[in-house]
Design an enzyme around this catalytic site. Structure first.
Site, mmCIF file in Angstrom:
data_model
loop_
_atom_site.group_PDB
_atom_site.id
_atom_site.type_symbol
_atom_site.label_atom_id
_atom_site.label_comp_id
_atom_site.label_asym_id
_atom_site.label_seq_id
_atom_site.Cartn_x
_atom_site.Cartn_y
_atom_site.Cartn_z
ATOM 1 N N GLY A 678 0.872 -1.287 0.063
ATOM 2 C CA GLY A 678 -0.008 0.002 -0.041
ATOM 3 C C GLY A 678 0.926 1.242 -0.094
ATOM 4 O O GLY A 678 2.078 1.255 0.435
ATOM 5 N N CYS A 679 -0.085 2.472 -0.500
ATOM 6 C CA CYS A 679 1.028 3.511 -0.532
ATOM 7 C C CYS A 679 1.626 3.945 0.760
ATOM 8 O O CYS A 679 2.580 4.233 1.052
ATOM 9 C CB CYS A 679 0.156 4.758 -1.398
ATOM 10 S SG CYS A 679 -1.611 5.090 -0.727
ATOM 11 N N TYR A 680 0.415 4.194 1.682
ATOM 12 C CA TYR A 680 1.013 4.759 3.013
ATOM 13 C C TYR A 680 1.873 3.658 3.707
ATOM 14 O O TYR A 680 2.942 4.141 4.413
ATOM 15 C CB TYR A 680 -0.269 4.953 3.828
ATOM 16 C CG TYR A 680 -1.271 6.140 4.014
ATOM 17 C CD1 TYR A 680 -0.590 7.357 4.076
ATOM 18 C CD2 TYR A 680 -2.584 5.964 3.565
ATOM 19 C CE1 TYR A 680 -1.450 8.461 4.022
ATOM 20 C CE2 TYR A 680 -3.373 6.861 3.700
ATOM 21 C CZ TYR A 680 -2.917 8.269 3.726
ATOM 22 O OH TYR A 680 -3.670 9.420 3.680
ATOM 23 N N ALA A 681 1.530 2.278 3.515
ATOM 24 C CA ALA A 681 2.463 1.541 4.173
ATOM 25 C C ALA A 681 3.930 1.334 3.554
ATOM 26 O O ALA A 681 4.785 1.394 4.409
ATOM 27 C CB ALA A 681 1.925 -0.182 4.017
ATOM 28 N N THR A 682 3.831 1.818 2.412
ATOM 29 C CA THR A 682 5.197 1.773 1.893
ATOM 30 C C THR A 682 6.059 3.091 2.516
ATOM 31 O O THR A 682 7.185 2.691 2.722
ATOM 32 C CB THR A 682 5.335 2.231 0.144
ATOM 33 O OG1 THR A 682 4.815 1.008 -0.451
ATOM 34 C CG2 THR A 682 6.798 2.301 -0.187
#
Length: 885
Positions: A678-682
């Site tokens: 995921g974008c936030y998770a990256t």
């Protein structure tokens, strides 16, 4: 290609300091520019040779020597400042050692750029600390007497700092802080002590160069009454260029170029005569981008067509100047290209003269101009070129036969300004495959190899082609065109020529010329290296995309348009079935509505090599199951690769989690089932990982993330007038009323995702403890880009310098990670393909670190990372198709 002798791979700064310490001066103090160019001592010549050889690591020897020759001949005794004007942004001055190293590099090979710098960030820091709030109107700094007093001191300090760094490397530099720019008040009542340049006196600049010193200028001007006036550094650089008429005008910034506002791709070349009007109509060209384009056009309209503007980062200066591929964004006036079907449309006399002056077969006596023109009567052909005929290409294309590029003739200006590439790209748009030949001694030989899918050399000529991947088909085509006399030499059988002792004497290749036989694009110096120890694949492969209607799907298809080996063959969307896909330009693709049965059949029949699932969470599994069933029913061969962009498989042990910078490349290379993070998770994981050795168990890190509204996804919008369904953002900027909206304040799925995978990075003493992350997301009123702030308790005292060192060590060599001192802001991440981190701070008690990181949620947070994973899984170089500054 010819072998290139190499010097030991020492850092450039080490080499420059060593030559400075030895007392040798590359350029002795001369009385004229001719003497400047001539290195009068053996040690100076050795110094120049060493620096020149270092250039060979970024481009071919012939490229480098050609540009050196062109640049060195650009100046003479009466006009010594014709090489380049380099405008240095204030942010670049923070990299003063690297800047000095690159300028010294030019000095050591006898090139004298005129350097003009700004100091905006430094000035803001000082005036804010002095209690003065910066004030801007229309982007222009309002300058009162106090601001001007501070500005003069800042400019002087920064100027002397750069001069001192150059002198330390043995490069003579002369500070020029006044006497060049005359100005009137721009609008005294509105802007205060801000000037509009009325005159440029180039004499101090030329005097510095004649004395063997680099001129280092500030952007302060004087009125007729002697009043010092502040002038925008970009404008000052433009006015300076109009007076000096240099070949290159270089704007150094910390971003490395100009970028497409939707795809995030770096714009390699902008041809103003051909593209300017259309560019200004693009929705993403606005604000600063539109202003820059207008400024560049106004500047280049006043300069010879041989002049061009380059926007680059300081570390890419040499690649931009001395290689055909460049490094940043090149802006030139250019000319509109033409396609003509008859000689008369071009002008018979003009074409005859070009062939006479440039064709190597004419110059060698092997052909005649009349013979070349008469041969065009025998077959349909198209003549490609630009208005002044700096490049002329002729493609013969009989009905039903493979096209052949019979002539490609370029002037020095055509090579220098990249017009050859423009013409070749126009040919590629018209012809999906092409064959052509070039002499083995062609000085631009590397250019041909880089643009061909295959080639081999025999009897002093090389045969090149693109668009054909099977050797048997190549041999069939070559046999056909040889039988019809469309190529003059025998290239059969396809493959290396016979060993010299077996080949007839007349057919022996010239000494030093190797025979080539390859279906892979040849690597040239300066091209990126992959992580694989074996050569990366260049095999053409097919990709199907399920769900391309949203922002991520649109971004990915745009990226795939520039991928040299991966071809999008199927794209599925229930709402858009039957409509053309407009964001993919390599080949026409129409939306279809693929069912799970269709997917199973396609996988069973081996119709594609990879699938990308760009579907909402919870929808992907039936399609993955269909691929699995199809793979199981295949007769021979392995199944296709799947990359899932949703969250459905990020917690599955049987799937590989595709974040190469943290969890390695080997697992992705070996996997056929990859979950895209995921974008936030990256961003959260990249933020936390370097600090894990200092984790306090039980006191978990907190990440506050702010994302552009594109991260919220899309919903169905109104239909177009032609009936085509559209999508609109689920969250609009208007609904945010200029602020941010926190949401999912606890238990966000990316919180669990980041914690789960970071747990694998914990040390042995933490096994079984697991990892938790407190994460709070917010949506913001910009389109794309995530800024994440990490607050993390530490198990021991650290300094901010220690924290930065941890990130530098963790991400050393990572091409998509950028580390800076300052807090990243939206321009650092929006439309960028990598992740940026900075703003390293530690609480005064040394027990809590705060770090800021960011990425574009549609790029490194989704599409770019997907392409990384696809490249690795399919055997390509990890970064192929990804613009890297």
């Amino acid at each position: 290609m010819h072998a290139i002798s190499r010097v030991p791979k020492l850092p450039l700064r080490t080499v420059l300091r060593a030559t400075a310490a030895s007392g040798s001066r590359a350029i002795p103090r001369p009385s004229n520019v001719v003497a400047v160019r001539a290195l009068s001592s053996a040690s100076a010549q050795s110094d120049r040779d060493t620096i020149t050889r270092l250039l060979y690591s970024i481009g071919t020897k012939r490229e480098v020597e050609r540009y050196l020759r062109i640049f060195s001949s650009s100046s003479d005794g009466s006009h010594p400042a014709k090489f380049a004007v380099i405008k240095v942004g204030g942010a670049v001055l923070d990299q003063v050692e690297e800047l000095a190293t690159n300028l010294s590099f030019l000095y050591r090979v006898g090139l004298y750029p005129v350097v003009l710098h700004g100091a905006g960030p430094q000035l803001n820091n000082i005036i804010e600390s002095a209690g003065v709030i910066p004030d801007y109107i229309d982007g222009i700094r309002v300058t009162d007497a106090k601001t001007l007093q501070i500005a003069r001191q800042v400019f002087l300090n920064e100027n002397l700092k750069l001069v001192a760094a150059l002198e330390k490397l043995g490069t003579r530099a002369r500070p020029i802080t006044s006497g060049v720019f005359s100005a009137d008040y721009l609008d005294k009542d509105k802007y205060g002590l801000v000037g509009k340049i009325t005159k440029v006196d180039k004499r101090p600049i030329e005097a510095a160069i004649r004395a063997g010193a680099l001129p280092i200028l500030t952007s302060l001007a004087e009125s007729d009454a002697g009043q010092i006036l502040n002038v925008n550094a970009d404008i000052a650089a433009g006015e300076l260029a109009k007076e000096l008429e240099p070949m290159k005008i270089v704007f150094l910034n910390d971003k490395g170029g100009m970028f497409h506002g939707i795809t995030g791709e770096k714009l390699d070349v902008i041809n103003l005569d051909q593209e300017y009007d259309d560019l200004l109509k693009q929705s993403w060209v606005k604000y600063g981008t539109k202003l820059k384009l207008r400024e560049f056009k106004e500047l280049l309209d006043h300069l010879p067509r041989t002049s061009s503007v380059a926007v680059i980062s300081v570390d890419a200066l040499q690649r931009e100047l001395f290689t055909d591929s460049g490094a940043g964004t090149l802006i030139r006036r250019g000319y509109k290209l033409f396609r003509h079907k008859t000689i008369d449309s071009v002008g018979a006399d003009r074409l005859r003269q070009v062939i006479h002056d440039r064709d190597p077969d004419i110059l060698s006596g092997d052909e005649s101009v009349t013979g070349v023109l008469n041969s065009l009567k025998d077959t349909p052909y198209t003549i490609y070129g630009d208005e002044p005929l700096d490049v002329v290409a002729i493609v013969a294309h009989p009905e039903g036969e493979v096209p052949i590029l019979t002539k490609l003739l370029a002037s020095r200006n055509g090579v220098m300004n990249g017009i050859v590439d423009n013409v070749f790209n126009a040919i590629k748009k018209d012809h999906r495959r092409l064959f052509w030949t070039a002499r083995a001694d062609d000085e631009n030989r590397a250019w041909h190899f880089e643009r061909a899918d295959g080639s081999f050399t025999r009897a002093g000529k090389s045969l090149f082609w693109y668009g054909v991947q099977d050797v048997a088909e190549v041999e069939k085509i070559v046999k056909s065109i040889e039988e019809k006399g469309r190529i003059p030499r025998s290239f059969l059988p396809v493959g290396p020529s016979a060993p010299p002792h077996k080949a007839p004497a007349a057919a022996a290749a010239p000494s030093g010329v190797r025979s080539y036989s390859t279906m892979a694009r040849r690597r040239v110096p300066g091209s990126s290296r992959g992580y694989a120890t074996a050569a990366p694949s260049t095999e053409q492969k097919r990709l199907a995309l399920i769900g391309a209607r949203g922002f991520t799907g649109q971004t990915l298809t745009t990226l795939l348009s520039e991928h040299p080996y991966l071809n999008l063959t199927h794209v599925s969307s229930r709402q858009l079935a039957g409509y053309p896909l407009t964001t993919y330009t390599k080949a026409p693709v129409t939306f279809s509505d693929l069912s799970t049965a269709d997917v199973e059949r396609m996988e069973k029949d081996g119709e594609v090599d990879a699938w990308v699932m760009a579907l909402p969470n919870g929808v992907c599994k039936p399609f993955v199951d269909a691929v699995d069933r199809g793979a199981a029913a295949r007769t021979g061969g392995k199944g296709s690769v799947i990359v899932d962009l949703s969250a459905d498989y990020r917690f599955e042990d049987g799937w590989t989690y595709g974040l190469p910078e943290l969890y390695g490349r080997d697992a992705v290379r070996a996997s056929a089932r990859i979950s895209n993070p995921g974008c936030y998770a990256t961003s959260a994981q990249l933020l936390v990982a370097p600090l894990l050795p200092h984790l306090v168990p039980g006191a978990w890190p907190t990440v506050f993330g702010m994302s552009g509204y594109s991260g919220a996804g899309t919903v169905t919008g109104p239909t177009d007038p032609d009936g085509r369904p559209t999508t609109v953002p689920k969250v609009t900027p208007e609904s945010l009323h200029g602020g941010i909206r926190p949401y999912a304040l606890t238990d966000h799925i990316h919180e669990r995702e980041a914690g789960r995978h970071l747990s694998h990075l914990l040390g042995a003493d933490m096994v079984g403890t697991g990892m938790k992350l407190a994460f709070v997301p917010s949506v913001a009123p910009w389109f794309s880009g995530i800024l994440s702030v990490l607050s993390m308790p530490l198990n021991g005292r650290l300094t901010a310098r220690d924290v930065r060192a941890l990130y530098e060590a963790r991400y050393a060599g990572e091409k998509l990670v950028r580390i800076k001192n300052e807090v990243p802001t939206l321009p650092d991440v929006e439309n960028q393909h990598g992740w940026t981190v900075g703003g390293f701070q530690v609480h005064s008690e040394g027990d809590r670190a705060v770090v800021v990181g960011g990425l574009d949620n549609l790029l490194k947070g989704a599409a770019t990372q997907c392409l990384q994973n696809l490249n690795l899984a399919l055997g390509y170089d990890e970064y192929v198709g990804i613009p890297i500054a």
